[in-house]
Motif scaffolding. Structure first.
Motif, short mmCIF file in Angstrom:
data_model
loop_
_atom_site.label_atom_id
_atom_site.label_comp_id
_atom_site.label_asym_id
_atom_site.label_seq_id
_atom_site.Cartn_x
_atom_site.Cartn_y
_atom_site.Cartn_z
N PRO A 83 31.41 -16.52 -6.94
CA PRO A 83 30.38 -16.21 -5.90
C PRO A 83 29.10 -17.22 -6.09
CG PRO A 83 30.63 -14.33 -7.60
CD PRO A 83 31.86 -15.30 -8.03
N ALA A 84 28.82 -17.72 -5.19
CA ALA A 84 27.48 -18.45 -5.24
C ALA A 84 26.08 -17.55 -4.64
CB ALA A 84 27.72 -19.65 -4.51
N SER A 85 25.09 -18.07 -4.49
CA SER A 85 23.87 -17.12 -4.16
C SER A 85 24.14 -17.01 -2.76
CB SER A 85 22.74 -17.89 -4.28
OG SER A 85 22.41 -17.96 -5.81
N ALA A 86 24.55 -17.87 -1.81
CA ALA A 86 24.35 -17.90 -0.43
C ALA A 86 25.71 -16.72 -0.05
CB ALA A 86 25.12 -18.95 0.15
N ASP A 87 26.82 -16.97 -0.87
CA ASP A 87 27.84 -15.86 -0.64
C ASP A 87 27.46 -14.33 -0.80
OD1 ASP A 87 29.53 -17.60 0.34
OD2 ASP A 87 30.71 -18.04 -1.66
N VAL A 88 26.80 -14.28 -1.98
CA VAL A 88 26.23 -12.87 -2.20
C VAL A 88 25.50 -12.30 -1.34
CG1 VAL A 88 25.27 -11.50 -3.91
CG2 VAL A 88 26.84 -13.11 -4.72
N ALA A 89 24.52 -13.16 -0.95
CA ALA A 89 23.61 -12.79 0.20
C ALA A 89 24.19 -12.25 1.52
CB ALA A 89 22.43 -13.95 0.28
N GLU A 90 25.22 -13.32 1.96
CA GLU A 90 25.91 -13.00 3.02
C GLU A 90 26.56 -11.58 2.88
OE1 GLU A 90 28.25 -16.49 3.63
OE2 GLU A 90 26.57 -17.51 4.85
N GLY A 91 27.22 -11.34 1.79
CA GLY A 91 27.88 -10.03 1.59
C GLY A 91 27.16 -9.00 1.63
N PHE A 92 26.02 -9.07 1.21
CA PHE A 92 24.94 -7.88 0.99
C PHE A 92 24.35 -7.68 2.49
CE2 PHE A 92 24.12 -8.11 -3.48
CZ PHE A 92 24.76 -6.88 -3.82
N ARG A 93 24.31 -8.84 3.36
CA ARG A 93 24.06 -8.73 4.75
C ARG A 93 24.97 -7.90 5.61
NH1 ARG A 93 24.26 -13.66 8.96
NH2 ARG A 93 24.08 -12.58 10.97
N MET A 94 26.46 -8.28 5.55
CA MET A 94 27.46 -7.56 5.70
C MET A 94 27.32 -5.92 5.63
SD MET A 94 31.54 -8.33 5.30
CE MET A 94 31.34 -7.81 3.53
N THR A 95 27.36 -5.81 4.27
CA THR A 95 27.66 -4.39 3.65
C THR A 95 26.25 -3.40 4.42
OG1 THR A 95 26.45 -5.02 1.81
CG2 THR A 95 29.15 -4.65 1.92
N GLY A 96 24.92 -4.20 4.33
CA GLY A 96 24.00 -3.57 4.81
C GLY A 96 23.95 -3.32 6.43
N PHE A 97 24.43 -4.31 7.07
CA PHE A 97 24.70 -3.93 8.54
C PHE A 97 25.63 -2.86 8.71
CE2 PHE A 97 27.28 -4.33 12.47
CZ PHE A 97 26.52 -4.42 13.28
N PHE A 98 26.59 -2.55 8.17
CA PHE A 98 27.46 -1.31 8.53
C PHE A 98 26.96 -0.10 7.89
CE2 PHE A 98 30.67 -4.83 8.66
CZ PHE A 98 31.18 -4.61 10.17
N LEU A 99 26.29 -0.31 6.57
CA LEU A 99 25.59 0.98 6.04
C LEU A 99 24.46 1.45 7.19
CD1 LEU A 99 25.32 -0.01 2.21
CD2 LEU A 99 26.60 1.96 3.09
N ALA A 100 23.66 0.46 7.60
CA ALA A 100 22.80 1.03 8.54
C ALA A 100 23.43 1.80 9.51
CB ALA A 100 21.85 -0.36 8.98
N ARG A 101 24.36 1.00 10.45
CA ARG A 101 25.02 1.49 11.51
C ARG A 101 25.89 2.98 11.39
NH1 ARG A 101 29.76 -1.65 14.99
NH2 ARG A 101 27.86 -2.61 15.96
N HIS A 102 26.59 3.13 10.11
CA HIS A 102 27.28 4.09 10.20
C HIS A 102 26.61 5.39 9.15
CE1 HIS A 102 30.58 2.05 12.28
NE2 HIS A 102 30.67 1.28 11.32
N VAL A 103 25.66 4.99 8.48
CA VAL A 103 25.08 5.93 7.39
C VAL A 103 23.66 6.02 7.36
CG1 VAL A 103 25.22 6.43 5.05
CG2 VAL A 103 27.09 5.08 5.85
N TRP A 104 22.96 5.15 7.29
CA TRP A 104 21.59 5.44 7.26
C TRP A 104 20.95 5.75 8.71
CZ3 TRP A 104 21.11 -0.22 4.67
CH2 TRP A 104 21.47 -0.07 3.28
#
Length: 244
Positions: free
Chosen positions: A196-217
């Motif tokens: 994993p590179a920095s950009a990949d990890v950041a994009e991954g957290f953007r992805m999980t953050g989107f779904f956590l916000a929509r479905h959970v938070w």
């Protein structure tokens, strides 16, 4: 009622002058609370720090009671975690994520992942990808799992580079090209052995953050944990420094 099992300390809260209510994550009992008499003593305070592994024994007259808990140290890693910013933020974030789950529900996969993460939580480079995978597993345990194995449009498994924000399913490059601006990036390292590179990890957290916000938070009227913001900031700075 009585049980004994190893658990990872998530936090404590003061109870009276000398006791605390300890919160531990166990493999078969899930996130569990218990009153620890003398938990504020010099002997037990260092043991009941977040991130430590303890041998916990819980007793109560009835299963639904808070119960009493005794603990013995197994692996005391909290001091090491407190020496790094990612360790401090990271254990708080993992605890906040686990509190989204019902108390006493077993989630062995999350426990095993947590046990792995706390061994590497003082290493920002390793911690980023591990915490990201924890968030993906958390979404699945909460009933909002992502399908990152096959393309939502074609059913194929090759060249998956996007995730649909509507379905949470992967989308291939060709199929997603007309809607690329509306799709979320799918980090390459989540699909294979790519480092994993920095950009990949950041994009991954953007992805999980989107779904956590929509479905959970948002449905629970809560905000993204401050510890997540802090954790991601430390990880981003550390990875950028390591790669630069």
């Amino acid at each position: 009622m009585e049980w004994r099992e190893e658990g990872i300390v998530l936090g404590v809260r003061r109870q009276g002058e000398t006791s605390v209510v300890a919160e531990v994550m166990t493999r078969s009992r899930g996130r569990h609370l218990g009153l620890v008499r003398g938990g504020r003593s010099r002997r037990l305070q260092p043991v009941l720090q977040p991130g430590n592994t303890v041998d916990a024994t819980w007793r109560a007259r009835l299963d639904e009671h808070l119960g009493f808990m005794t603990v013995e140290p197994v692996h005391l890693r909290a001091a090491r975690l407190m020496e790094s910013a990612v360790g401090l933020y990271g254990i708080q974030l993992l605890a906040a994520h686990l509190r989204l789950l019902p108390e006493r529900d077993a989630h062995p996969r999350l426990f095993d992942t947590l046990a792995l993460i706390v061994e590497h939580l003082d290493d920002p480079v390793a911690a980023g990808s591990l915490i990201l995978r924890f968030e993906i597993a958390l979404l699945e345990e909460l009933g909002f799992g992502l399908d990152l194995e096959t393309c939502a449009a074609t059913g194929g498994r090759d060249d998956l580079v996007y995730v649909s924000p509507k379905s949470g399913r992967a989308v291939s490059r060709d199929a997603g090209e007309p809607w690329r601006d509306r799709l979320l990036p799918l980090p390459a390292f989540l699909k294979g052995d790519v480092s994993p590179a920095s950009a990949d990890v950041a994009e991954g957290f953007r992805m999980t953050g989107f779904f956590l916000a929509r479905h959970v938070w948002e449905p629970r009227a809560i905000k993204e944990p401050d510890a997540r913001v802090g954790t991601l900031g430390v990880i981003a700075r550390s990875r950028a420094s390591a790669e630069g």
